[in-house]
Design a protein around this motif. Structure first.
Motif, mmCIF file in Angstrom:
data_model
loop_
_atom_site.group_PDB
_atom_site.id
_atom_site.type_symbol
_atom_site.label_atom_id
_atom_site.label_comp_id
_atom_site.label_asym_id
_atom_site.label_seq_id
_atom_site.Cartn_x
_atom_site.Cartn_y
_atom_site.Cartn_z
ATOM 1 N N PHE A 54 -28.481 -9.598 17.703
ATOM 2 C CA PHE A 54 -28.975 -8.495 16.898
ATOM 3 C C PHE A 54 -29.037 -7.270 17.790
ATOM 4 O O PHE A 54 -29.067 -7.380 19.024
ATOM 5 N N ASP A 55 -29.038 -6.149 17.149
ATOM 6 C CA ASP A 55 -29.200 -4.899 17.878
ATOM 7 C C ASP A 55 -30.561 -4.347 17.509
ATOM 8 O O ASP A 55 -30.922 -4.351 16.344
ATOM 9 N N PRO A 56 -31.300 -3.859 18.479
ATOM 10 C CA PRO A 56 -32.627 -3.333 18.136
ATOM 11 C C PRO A 56 -32.548 -2.103 17.233
ATOM 12 O O PRO A 56 -33.507 -1.757 16.576
ATOM 13 N N GLY A 64 -30.067 -14.583 18.879
ATOM 14 C CA GLY A 64 -30.157 -13.402 19.731
ATOM 15 C C GLY A 64 -29.034 -12.423 19.496
ATOM 16 O O GLY A 64 -28.822 -11.509 20.298
ATOM 17 N N THR A 82 -21.708 -8.119 17.334
ATOM 18 C CA THR A 82 -21.812 -8.484 18.724
ATOM 19 C C THR A 82 -20.506 -9.003 19.297
ATOM 20 O O THR A 82 -19.734 -9.685 18.624
ATOM 21 N N ARG A 129 -30.261 -14.003 14.068
ATOM 22 C CA ARG A 129 -31.316 -13.350 14.850
ATOM 23 C C ARG A 129 -31.925 -14.302 15.856
ATOM 24 O O ARG A 129 -32.221 -13.913 16.987
#
Lengths: 623, 211
Positions: B152-154, B150, B166, B147
């Motif tokens: 991560f998916d919202p 960066g 990702t 996380r």
């Protein structure tokens, strides 16, 4: 929250933030039951307070911590903007091919350079991209670094960005120096590629994302690094070749001062802005401040409200022609600008800066003004209203969208909706208000994350205060007809090839037609002089995308929301260059491809998405 | 192809197994020891070479790095991504392990222990000590690390599903705290160009001639 005003018109000190709470009900609903909302990401490390770039990535605050409170209405915007003066010569001289030995980066040669440089009406400008160490966003926040374009000869440290006044038929050479600190630490990269959004510009001067340069680095589509880059802005109208070949409608043939045809004057833009467009770093570089206005005038929109030419519109002119750049920013607990470089969702600002200032005041004369509203992002959307001190909504006239004058003014407007990079020119008539009246520009569109806006709220967030403080004569007009639009003919609509572009999300990245961005490979090759309909389709899930196509303005000829065809709003019916795709929406846009050849781009102007591959290169080739 | 839509429609049986949304820990302050302004944490990671490292201090500090996510059993994008990154490695030549470092972090640390990562690296003929490390560790720590980077998916539905992970490579130059990303499936020359962009030693970012 009620405000009290003291006798000198200043707010008496109730500090308030932007009125939006990060832990909103909408956010919880989206994340489902269980309550523990995924905190909006913001990178954390201790603030670099000792270092020059102490504004970076502060410690101890999560991304959804609000910026520290600021007392509104304590700063003043200048009563008049000062246009960037031009210079008589550039040293070294400008040359058609890049002057690499003289310090220019290795760009492609200027196409049509001799042909389009006007020997009697030409201006040179010289700008430097610099880091100014002590910009004051608000007195509650410490002076801090701002990256801005600055007049190379007479830098004005009170202005966040020079405004260029240009004119159709006057060619311009703009020399951009990269004087950014090459040892920069923190978000942003010290290379630049300047895009003038959305001039009809030859490809080598368009700020192609791969054309970034610095003294120490050449981007993938340049051959050499350099200290400067010359941009040739011929300031001709689209339809240049068609008109010169006698194939256009002669009623709209525009001529320069020498009598030479310079295009179709229906194709004029007025409000443009220049900003950084460096591949993979557009969001942080623009966030650091690299943006400014370029206003284009012609015989119709002449910039002189007393113009004796009967054809001139005589819209409110300088100093009553005033550009306003709205941008969202976030600040850490020490009042330093923050930006999350690692989040794929970017940073949503909760403080709106207007020409670089938080909650400023503009003192106005009691007469008509033309305000050129710009949303320079990075991701927020606005719906602006003009209200009295009691939040009563006042009306204004909309005259242009995305820099294009409408065929007729839209009077009695009460709101202006701006996606990222959208421009709206409005005329506000302050003459009906007594001296001392205070009005506010307020944003009523709630937005809690960078994906898309939420709903409208009242009373909203006040971002700019107007104080009517003086009388003035006003000889300006807003005529019933502004600028005619050249619509596609029925035959053209029937014959146009329809090219479909599907914007989608794949593996945490953005794709267009299932492909990733590649600055070396055009995804469309179009013969010069052609026209097409581009179908822009947003099936990416819950994201809104303001799609921007470089180089040419387009006419929206169809809109589908979900599976149903939807009508266009009045302000969308003219020429545009930013097409806001709400979730599930598609737009069909008629475009022509004229006068210049080379590489251009189309991309999402939510610049976070742009930096995560949501872009395509497309080329125009000679017939 | 929309990941969330595919998951909801049940495309990919493996995806459904992870449909249960679990509260994701918020991204928290950097935990680099002694260096308050680091962007990435000092998570203890185990590499496929059998050694333990502190992620920030040993692997990232002051380096130019490319970081991606994978897992050994992935039959989706990982084979293509890893093969593509192998071409990046070949293009980097001597620079890898000297000027540039590559890290592939597993999304399934419970299954992917150092030995299986070593076997995976062997499959792709990635030499030991090349400068490209495959990393695993304690699951909750690795989740936090992912996380922070960066990745991560919202959308928690998508984020919780390792099969839809990702496709980005995080690229940065820690000395200048400058970070961006490149798609893992981009042309390898483009990934190298992004590395060249952040690498202050490189004058030209292009991996091939300008057009």
């Amino acid at each position: 929250m009620k405000e009290k005003t003291t006798t000198n018109g200043m707010h008496d000190g109730i500090a308030r933030g932007a009125g939006e709470h990060p832990e909103s009900p909408a956010r919880r609903r989206f994340l489902g039951a269980g309550g523990a909302a995924l905190a909006a990401p913001l990178i954390l490390g201790a603030s670099h307070s000792a270092a020059k770039n102490g504004s970076d990535d502060s410690s101890g605050s999560s991304g959804s911590d609000p910026s520290p409170p600021t007392t509104p209405w304590v700063q003043y915007l200048p009563d008049a903007i000062v246009p960037l003066p031009h210079v008589s010569t550039l040293t070294p001289d400008c040359t058609e091919t890049a002057n690499v030995a003289g310090g220019e980066c290795g760009r492609n040669p200027h196409q049509r350079y001799a042909e389009m440089t006007n020997s009697v009406a030409h201006e040179n400008y010289e700008l430097r991209a610099v880091e100014r160490p002590d910009w004051v966003f608000h007195p509650a926040y410490p002076p801090q670094p701002l990256w801005c374009y600055e007049d190379a000869h007479h830098p004005d440290s009170t202005s966040a960005a020079p405004v260029v006044f240009a004119r159709y038929g006057h060619s311009v050479m703009c020399r951009f120096h990269n004087a950014l600190p090459q040892d920069h630490v923190g978000f942003g990269t010290p290379e630049i590629s300047v895009h003038l959004h959305n001039l009809h510009t030859p490809s080598e001067s368009d700020g192609f994302p791969g054309d970034y340069f610095s003294p120490l680095k050449a981007g993938p589509t340049l051959t050499e690094p350099g200290r400067f880059k010359d941009h040739f802005y011929p300031n001709v109208y689209a339809g240049y070749d068609e008109q010169r070949r006698g194939l256009g409608d002669p009623a709209f043939a525009a001529r320069d001062a020498n009598g030479n045809i310079i295009g179709d004057w229906r194709e004029a833009l007025g409000t443009l802005f220049y900003h950084d467009h460096t591949l993979d770093f557009t969001a942080p570089n623009v966030y650091r401040g690299l943006a400014g206005f370029y206003l284009l005038y012609d015989h119709l929109d002449s910039g002189d409200e007393n113009d004796p030419n009967p054809a001139a519109l005589r819209l409110p002119s300088h100093p009553y022609d005033y550009p306003l750049n709205f941008a969202d920013r976030r600040f850490d607990k020490n009042g330093r600008l923050v930006f999350d470089q690692l989040s794929p969702e970017g940073t949503l600002g909760d403080k709106i800066i207007v020409n670089g200032k938080i909650e400023p005041v503009l003192r106005v004369a009691a007469r008509k003004y033309r305000f050129r509203l710009l949303n320079s992002g990075p991701s927020r959307n606005y719906e602006f209203y003009l209200v009295t001190a009691r939040d009563k909504v006042e009306s204004f006239t909309l005259i242009a969208n995305d820099g294009n004058l409408l065929p007729a003014p839209l009077t009695g407007q009460t709101k202006a909706r701006l996606g990222v990079a959208v421009r709206a020119d409005i005329v506000v008539d302050f003459s009906k208000y007594p001296i001392g009246t205070e009005l506010y520009l307020v944003n009523r569109l709630r937005q809690d994350d960078t994906r898309k806006p939420d709903k409208l709220v009242t009373p909203g967030t006040r971002v700019l205060k107007f104080v009517v403080n003086r009388g003035a004569t006003d000889t300006s007009r807003v005529p019933a007809k502004l600028r005619p639009v050249r619509l596609p003919s029925a035959a053209e609509l029937k014959n146009a090839r329809v090219r479909r572009w599907e914007f989608d999300r794949k593996g945490g990245l953005w794709v267009v037609n299932d492909q990733l961005v590649d600055v070396h490979t055009p995804r469309a090759i179009i013969t010069e002089g052609g026209y097409e309909i581009w179908e822009l389709v947003n099936n990416s899930g819950g994201w809104l995308h303001p799609i921007h196509i470089h180089f040419e303005e387009g006419i929206i000829v169809g809109k589908t929301a979900g599976s149903k065809s939807a009508p266009l709003e009045a302000h969308e019916q003219g020429r545009k260059d930013v097409y806001v795709l709400e979730p599930g929406m598609s737009l069909r846009v008629f475009l022509r491809f004229r006068d210049f050849v080379g590489k251009y781009v189309m991309h999402c102007h939510n610049v976070i998405h742009e930096d995560h591959a949501m872009m395509v290169r497309w080329d125009i080739v000679k017939a | 192809m929309n990941t969330r839509r595919n998951l909801l429609l049940g495309a990919g049986a493996a995806a459904l197994g992870l449909l249960t949304w679990r509260a994701a820990p918020p991204r928290s302050a950097a935990t680099a020891t002694g260096d308050g302004d680091a962007l990435l944490p000092n998570t203890t990671v185990l590499a496929h070479d059998g050694r333990a490292y502190r992620f920030y201090d040993d692997l990232v500090r002051d380096k130019v790095v490319a970081i991606n996510m994978m897992y050994v059993q992935c039959s989706g994008v990982c084979p293509a991504m890893t093969a593509n990154l192998r071409r990046v490695q070949q293009m980097l030549g001597q620079r890898l392990g000297r000027d540039v470092y590559m890290y592939s972090i597993t999304l399934r640390p419970e299954q992917d222990r150092p030995q299986s990562l070593a076997a995976y690296a062997g499959l792709y003929r990635i030499e030991p000590d090349s400068g490209w490390l495959f990393l695993t560790g304690e699951p909750a720590e690795l989740l936090r690390l992912r996380r922070q980077i960066g990745f991560f998916d919202p959308d928690p539905l998508v984020d919780g599903d390792t099969a839809s992970h990702t496709g980005a490579v995080r690229i940065g130059n820690d000395r200048f705290r400058r970070w961006t990303m490149a798609p893992a499936l981009a042309e390898p020359g483009q990934i190298v160009a992004t590395l060249n962009h952040v690498d202050d030693r490189m004058l030209h970012t292009a991996h091939r001639a300008a057009t």
